[in-house]
Scaffold this motif. Structure first.
Motif, PDB file in Angstrom:
ATOM      1  N   ASP A 290       2.990   6.248  -2.551  1.00 19.03           N
ATOM      2  CA  ASP A 290       4.133   7.100  -2.896  1.00 19.03           C
ATOM      3  C   ASP A 290       4.173   7.380  -4.391  1.00 19.03           C
ATOM      4  O   ASP A 290       4.465   8.513  -4.814  1.00 19.03           O
ATOM      5  CB  ASP A 290       5.437   6.427  -2.458  1.00 19.03           C
TER       6      ASP A 290
ATOM      7  N   GLU B 185       0.826  -1.203   0.000  1.00 18.41           N
ATOM      8  CA  GLU B 185       0.000   0.000   0.000  1.00 18.41           C
ATOM      9  C   GLU B 185       0.860   1.252   0.000  1.00 18.41           C
ATOM     10  O   GLU B 185       0.617   2.206  -0.748  1.00 18.41           O
ATOM     11  CB  GLU B 185      -0.908  -0.036   1.228  1.00 18.41           C
ATOM     12  N   GLY B 186       1.873   1.281   0.845  1.00 16.93           N
ATOM     13  CA  GLY B 186       2.733   2.457   0.929  1.00 16.93           C
ATOM     14  C   GLY B 186       3.435   2.755  -0.375  1.00 16.93           C
ATOM     15  O   GLY B 186       3.610   3.925  -0.756  1.00 16.93           O
ATOM     16  N   GLU B 187       3.854   1.697  -1.083  1.00 13.41           N
ATOM     17  CA  GLU B 187       4.541   1.876  -2.360  1.00 13.41           C
ATOM     18  C   GLU B 187       3.645   2.566  -3.382  1.00 13.41           C
ATOM     19  O   GLU B 187       4.052   3.545  -4.030  1.00 13.41           O
ATOM     20  CB  GLU B 187       4.980   0.510  -2.882  1.00 13.41           C
TER      21      GLU B 187
ATOM     22  N   ARG C 234      -4.916   9.689   2.581  1.00 18.65           N
ATOM     23  CA  ARG C 234      -3.505   9.737   2.192  1.00 18.65           C
ATOM     24  C   ARG C 234      -3.282  10.124   0.733  1.00 18.65           C
ATOM     25  O   ARG C 234      -2.289  10.783   0.414  1.00 18.65           O
ATOM     26  CB  ARG C 234      -2.846   8.375   2.443  1.00 18.65           C
TER      27      ARG C 234
END
Length: 508
Positions: free
Chosen positions: A427, A422-424, A454
């Motif tokens: 970003d 998810e973070g990738e 986010r």
């Protein structure tokens, strides 16, 4: 209002490709500039040619406005502003309601066919735009009678504050070619509801729909001068003349980020109120836990709406590794089954792009991606024959930072890249300079709300293919623009607040 002297599209030779219904419609569409309730030739007598993107041949010749026409439109808007602002909210509401009814009954078929002829989208999509575009007239008919001010005592207690809401004044509305009716109604509806006059400058490629819109507003009872329509092949000259006029109070623009930035610089000279709906480049994100058949159907719908020529279309697709192969196979199968052809033909799913330039821009993005190592599972090549067609295309082996993943495609091309976490993917998305919309498919409600906070976008579709609605605010963040259209926020863009302070009388 008399239209007996209207020049019509039938002044151009009929094309062999057009059926009798299309030729009859074109014979009834005015092609003069709309000023003070009449369709008139431009001051210079110059005309611009409107092409059928399915054939590349001429549909009509339309009067092309120049700076003298811009001044005349500004004169009309300024003269009508006071009387129009003084009309009751109910009267403005009823005019908009009549326009909604005309669009959805008398003129529904004409509007749909005309958009397909000059813009290229399949008739089913044109009919959907008629319904969507008309809805802005109904929504803002209802909002016109709900404008509120405020009344309160200041914290120190010595003044009573009254806050009035009044129209900002004459507006310049610049609309794009991809939704020629809906982008006009989304701007003109709130402007008229608020009591503003407006000058509409439609895109050079699709002026006929805007001129038919002017006729509809006239029939609905809009007073002369409240709306002018200026088709032109000199957008810069006409726009600059209007924006330099101190009587103009507001600019609303939908189009590219590059042009929007240039207009913002111009608007600064007269400190114009501005609303900007600019570039999109929307990501379509699919997580491992998504309903894959539903996600594929949504991806096809939002990717292929308007042949991908929509600011909120899914431009690039990110799929979590666990379902990547399954999703790509299903997406390729679904897009490969779509039929390419003229929007007038029964059963066609994908029409032409708007112009040879747009088609070549899309083809160039694909060619450079292929040269960089991407693979086309379907499509990827301009078909032979007339018109500005490009086939549905699926690209894989595309790096997340490749040009085609970071630029708005505006065409029927779906580059697909896998992601791990998810973070990738957050970003990757947030690194983009634009932030209009995004689409997210997951069964995890917590993740959906977490990403809503986010992801740096103005709109997020969760397990959905559509987000646009007249009752909801449409707009983006960062280089995607400023302000909102639609929803209760939409009319606020055309109102200014006036604070009136009166002393609180002493207690007896």
């Amino acid at each position: 209002m008399s239209h007996a002297s209207d020049k019509t599209a039938s002044d151009s030779p009929p094309e062999r490709e057009l059926d009798d219904l299309s030729r009859d419609l074109l014979s009834r569409i005015p092609t003069g500039i709309f000023l003070s309730g009449e369709f008139v030739p431009g001051a210079s007598g110059r005309e611009l040619e409107v092409l059928n993107p399915a054939t590349g041949q001429a549909l009509a010749r339309v009067a092309s406005a120049e700076e003298r026409d811009a001044v005349a439109a500004m004169d009309a808007a300024a003269a009508a502003q006071g009387p129009w602002a003084a009309t009751s909210p109910r009267e403005r509401s009823e005019i908009l309601r009549r326009a909604f009814e005309l669009m959805t009954t008398t003129y529904s078929d004409d509007l749909a066919l005309l958009m397909t002829l000059e813009m290229g989208k399949p008739l089913a999509q044109s009919r959907a735009e008629v319904a969507y575009g008309a809805e802005f007239m109904r929504w803002f008919a209802e909002e016109a009678v709900r404008v509120r001010g405020d009344y309160f005592r200041v914290p120190e207690g010595h003044l009573q504050a009254t806050v009035l809401r009044r129209p900002v004044g004459p507006c310049l509305l610049i609309t794009p070619w991809n939704f020629p009716l809906a982008m006009a109604t989304r701007k003109a509806g709130p402007a008229f509801a608020a009591g503003c006059t407006a000058i509409l400058k439609p895109a050079r490629d699709t002026p006929l729909t805007a001129l038919l819109f002017a006729r509809i507003m006239s029939e609905a009872g809009l007073p002369d001068g409240v709306l002018s329509v200026l088709p032109t092949q000199d957008s810069r000259g006409v726009g600059s003349a209007l924006m330099a006029d101190p009587r103009l109070r507001k600019l609303s623009f939908t189009g590219s980020t590059e042009v929007g930035k240039a207009l913002l610089r111009q608007a600064a000279d007269n400190v114009l109120r501005t609303s900007m709906e600019l570039g999109g480049n929307a990501p379509f994100i699919v997580f491992d836990d998504a309903d894959i058949p539903a996600a594929v159907s949504a991806a096809v719908a939002t990717k292929m709406r308007n042949m991908g020529q929509a600011c909120n279309a899914a431009d690039h697709v990110f799929v979590q590794e666990g379902v990547y192969e399954e999703f790509v196979a299903a997406l390729t199968r679904e897009l490969g089954a779509l039929r390419l052809g003229s929007g007038l033909e029964e059963g066609v799913d994908v029409g032409p792009l708007i112009s040879a330039r747009q088609r070549d821009d899309v083809a160039g993005l694909v060619d450079r991606a292929l040269a960089g190592g991407a693979r086309a599972l379907i499509g990827g090549r301009i078909p032979e024959g007339p018109g500005f067609f490009y086939p549905p295309t699926v690209l894989v082996d595309v790096a997340p930072d490749a040009e085609i993943m970071t630029q708005e495609i505006f065409g029927p091309v779906a580059p697909v890249a896998p992601f791990r976490t998810e973070g990738e993917v957050v970003d990757w998305v947030n690194a983009d300079a634009v932030g209009l919309s995004a689409y997210l498919h997951t069964r995890d409600a917590g993740r959906a709300m977490r990403l809503a906070e986010r992801l740096e976008v103005g709109m997020l579709g969760v397990n959905s293919a559509t987000i646009s609605n007249a009752g909801a605010p449409f707009g983006g963040v960062k280089h995607s623009g400023m302000g909102r259209e639609g929803g209760k926020e939409g009319i606020g863009e055309y109102l200014e607040s006036v604070y009136v302070a009166t002393p609180v009388p002493p207690q007896p």
